[in-house]
Write a protein that holds these residues in place. Sequence first.
Motif, mmCIF file in Angstrom:
data_model
loop_
_atom_site.group_PDB
_atom_site.id
_atom_site.type_symbol
_atom_site.label_atom_id
_atom_site.label_comp_id
_atom_site.label_asym_id
_atom_site.label_seq_id
_atom_site.Cartn_x
_atom_site.Cartn_y
_atom_site.Cartn_z
ATOM 1 N N GLY A 128 44.926 43.705 44.720
ATOM 2 C CA GLY A 128 43.859 43.310 43.811
ATOM 3 C C GLY A 128 44.300 42.437 42.661
ATOM 4 N N LYS A 129 45.540 41.976 42.682
ATOM 5 C CA LYS A 129 46.070 41.167 41.600
ATOM 6 C C LYS A 129 46.808 39.955 42.163
ATOM 7 N N ALA A 130 46.579 38.805 41.574
ATOM 8 C CA ALA A 130 47.255 37.592 42.034
ATOM 9 C C ALA A 130 48.732 37.642 41.672
ATOM 10 N N GLN A 164 38.127 33.580 44.534
ATOM 11 C CA GLN A 164 39.152 34.359 43.847
ATOM 12 C C GLN A 164 40.459 33.581 43.764
ATOM 13 N N GLU A 165 40.803 32.880 44.841
ATOM 14 C CA GLU A 165 42.032 32.086 44.847
ATOM 15 C C GLU A 165 41.914 30.914 43.874
ATOM 16 N N ARG A 166 40.753 30.292 43.834
ATOM 17 C CA ARG A 166 40.533 29.197 42.896
ATOM 18 C C ARG A 166 40.708 29.683 41.454
ATOM 19 N N ALA A 167 40.111 30.829 41.168
ATOM 20 C CA ALA A 167 40.187 31.375 39.819
ATOM 21 C C ALA A 167 41.622 31.733 39.458
ATOM 22 N N ALA A 168 42.359 32.308 40.414
ATOM 23 C CA ALA A 168 43.744 32.696 40.161
ATOM 24 C C ALA A 168 44.605 31.468 39.895
ATOM 25 N N ASP A 192 46.530 35.921 46.266
ATOM 26 C CA ASP A 192 45.478 36.455 45.396
ATOM 27 C C ASP A 192 44.988 37.822 45.862
ATOM 28 N N ASP A 193 45.718 38.434 46.807
ATOM 29 C CA ASP A 193 45.282 39.713 47.353
ATOM 30 C C ASP A 193 46.410 40.740 47.337
ATOM 31 N N ASP A 227 37.878 30.210 48.890
ATOM 32 C CA ASP A 227 38.042 31.514 48.284
ATOM 33 C C ASP A 227 37.916 31.366 46.769
#
Length: 236
Positions: A191-193, A155-159, A187-188, A153
């Motif tokens: 829409g915000k970690a 998005q999870e990596r970025a968060a 991370d969901d 994911d």
Amino acid sequence: MKRHLIIATAAAAALVAGGTVTAVAVSNDTGSASAASGGSLPAQTSPHHAGAQATGTAQVQDGRSSIRLPDDDTSGQDLREAKAAKVTAPDAAAAALKAVPGTVTGLDLDADRPGLVWDADVLGKDGKWHEITLDAGNARVLNQHVDQDEDDDAQERAAARSARTDAAAAARSAASHGTVTSVDLDDDDHGKAVWEVETTTHNGKEHKLLVDPQSGKLTAAPADDSDDDDNDGADD
């Protein structure tokens, strides 16, 4: 006690002179290393202790926890686990990062086959997802492996990489509401970690709290997002 040998290093090298092949093994109950050719080498088998400085590379013992708490899945199990654990969530995070440098994205206190353990998820600096099992009694690494089935994911990596508040700090923020038994980077969340932290008080009351990864602000989880009806919020 039956001996269990775990291969820590399988190095084979043909020597120019004699072509001797050497392999090194580490014993998890003697803490000694021996060479197949008859020589001996010192082993780095110092266990991880909560709050201790790193003394070397973590050794995978694949053993059992020093706390033999059965997983009976009955009422009050979370309280029994919280009371039995000697290693806190922040110390478990520190031990996990000694084993695999990177970012801790999840911690969970659980009693299963090895006994009472902390299960840690780490996004390693190598870019891989690692699962580490730690003894809840002394933070010793019991097992670790790369999760080959983890959905990648972005998005999870970025968060995880952008979070200014890490898992240990999130746990410390929520510790005033009981013993922290779980920390997870969600991370969901609309829409915000956000860090989701679960705690258990001395009388068994459970709380679910949220910690902002950027500001570190602690809030109560929404009522419909809580695992119980007794969550009185972060302002208790």
